[in-house]
Design a protein around this motif. Sequence first.
Motif, short mmCIF file in Angstrom:
data_model
loop_
_atom_site.label_atom_id
_atom_site.label_comp_id
_atom_site.label_asym_id
_atom_site.label_seq_id
_atom_site.Cartn_x
_atom_site.Cartn_y
_atom_site.Cartn_z
N TRP A 172 0.83 -1.20 0.00
CA TRP A 172 0.00 0.00 0.00
C TRP A 172 0.87 1.25 0.00
CZ3 TRP A 172 -4.87 -1.09 -0.99
CH2 TRP A 172 -5.41 -2.31 -0.58
N GLY A 177 -1.91 -0.07 -4.09
CA GLY A 177 -2.92 -1.11 -4.21
C GLY A 177 -2.41 -2.23 -5.08
N THR A 214 -1.32 -6.13 -0.46
CA THR A 214 -2.53 -5.69 -1.15
C THR A 214 -3.36 -6.89 -1.59
OG1 THR A 214 -1.48 -5.71 -3.32
CG2 THR A 214 -1.26 -3.69 -2.01
N GLU A 353 -6.09 1.74 1.21
CA GLU A 353 -6.29 0.72 2.23
C GLU A 353 -7.36 1.13 3.22
OE1 GLU A 353 -3.58 -2.01 5.26
OE2 GLU A 353 -2.89 -0.03 4.66
#
Length: 365
Positions: A172, A177, A214, A353
């Motif tokens: 993150w 992501g 992620t 996140e």
Amino acid sequence: MSQRKYRAAIIGTGAIAHAHAKAVLGSGRASLVAVADVDAGRASEFAATYDVPRSHASAEELLRAEELNFVHLCTPPKLHAPLALACLEAGVTALVEKPPTLSLAEFDTLIEAERRSNAHVATVLQHRFGAGALRLRRLADAGELGRPLLATSLTQWYRDGDYYAMPWRGTWESEGGGPTMGHGIHQFDLLFSVLGPWREVTAVAARRSRDVDTEDVSMALVTFESGAVATIVNSVVSPRQTSQLRFDYEHATVEVDHLYGYTDDDWTMTPAPGHEKVAALWAEGHTDVPSGHPGWLTAVLDALDQGQAPPVTTSDARRTMEFIAALYASSFTGERVRSGQITAGSPFALSMEGTGAPWEKVRNK
């Protein structure tokens, strides 16, 4: 009247930078005058490969020393926002590889900085500019296809442990992501460029296989302002790789099946009964030119020639970035998320996140 000649530079000379260099050199409308990389040896080797006059050991040095019209930012995602801000402060337009920032809040910071500058920020989402996508938008806008009803976007790719050995990948903090941010963005951004504003999303994201922070897969059900609905799948665990888009309109189904770039041969048009004329319209202007950075850069230069912001503009890219934040918000909260719901104070505006990935909460118990 002769076209304007532009002076360009590249910051970050990794793999994707080669596509940018080839696009600049092939345009005939811009010259690549300098490159920069924290790895001075790699920068020098890259400059020698493309006959670039100068290489620099930092972005700061490049912006201070060079007279430029625009800079291609080809660094890891964590550096995109600070480097784009530095370009805007120097009055240089920044052409930023995807994802443009790590968060929606960072992206809004770029929008504010762009308003204070005489330069622009544009996100590199090159598949919007292939011949098939241009033809589809033209026919849809002219009403030839009827109302959009249903669409699917599939980005099912395969990335193994060696790919994630790069320390900034799968986190993150550095990448922002997983496949939703860094892989599927090309397909669903093209989807949005055709179908227009999205209204709400219900989604799931999961970490099924890869040893990363992620997600490695995500799925979303999206409703658009037009009333059309779409499914969007993003994966890095799929051995048979494909990139697919399908648009079902009242008068025809339009599909593309490719991997990392398409030509007209990758598209198909299936008319609905009684609407066979749209197949003839689709066949007009068939080309074998692939989608990619050259077509995107042509659109950028055309806009700059007209004194306009280059594509994909911040307003266009924000719609895509807001969708990504909404997908994660829906996935991690279990709630349906509407466009405009993620405001400046939302955890999912500050980080994709947001309140935390569920698999991390399980791990930390």
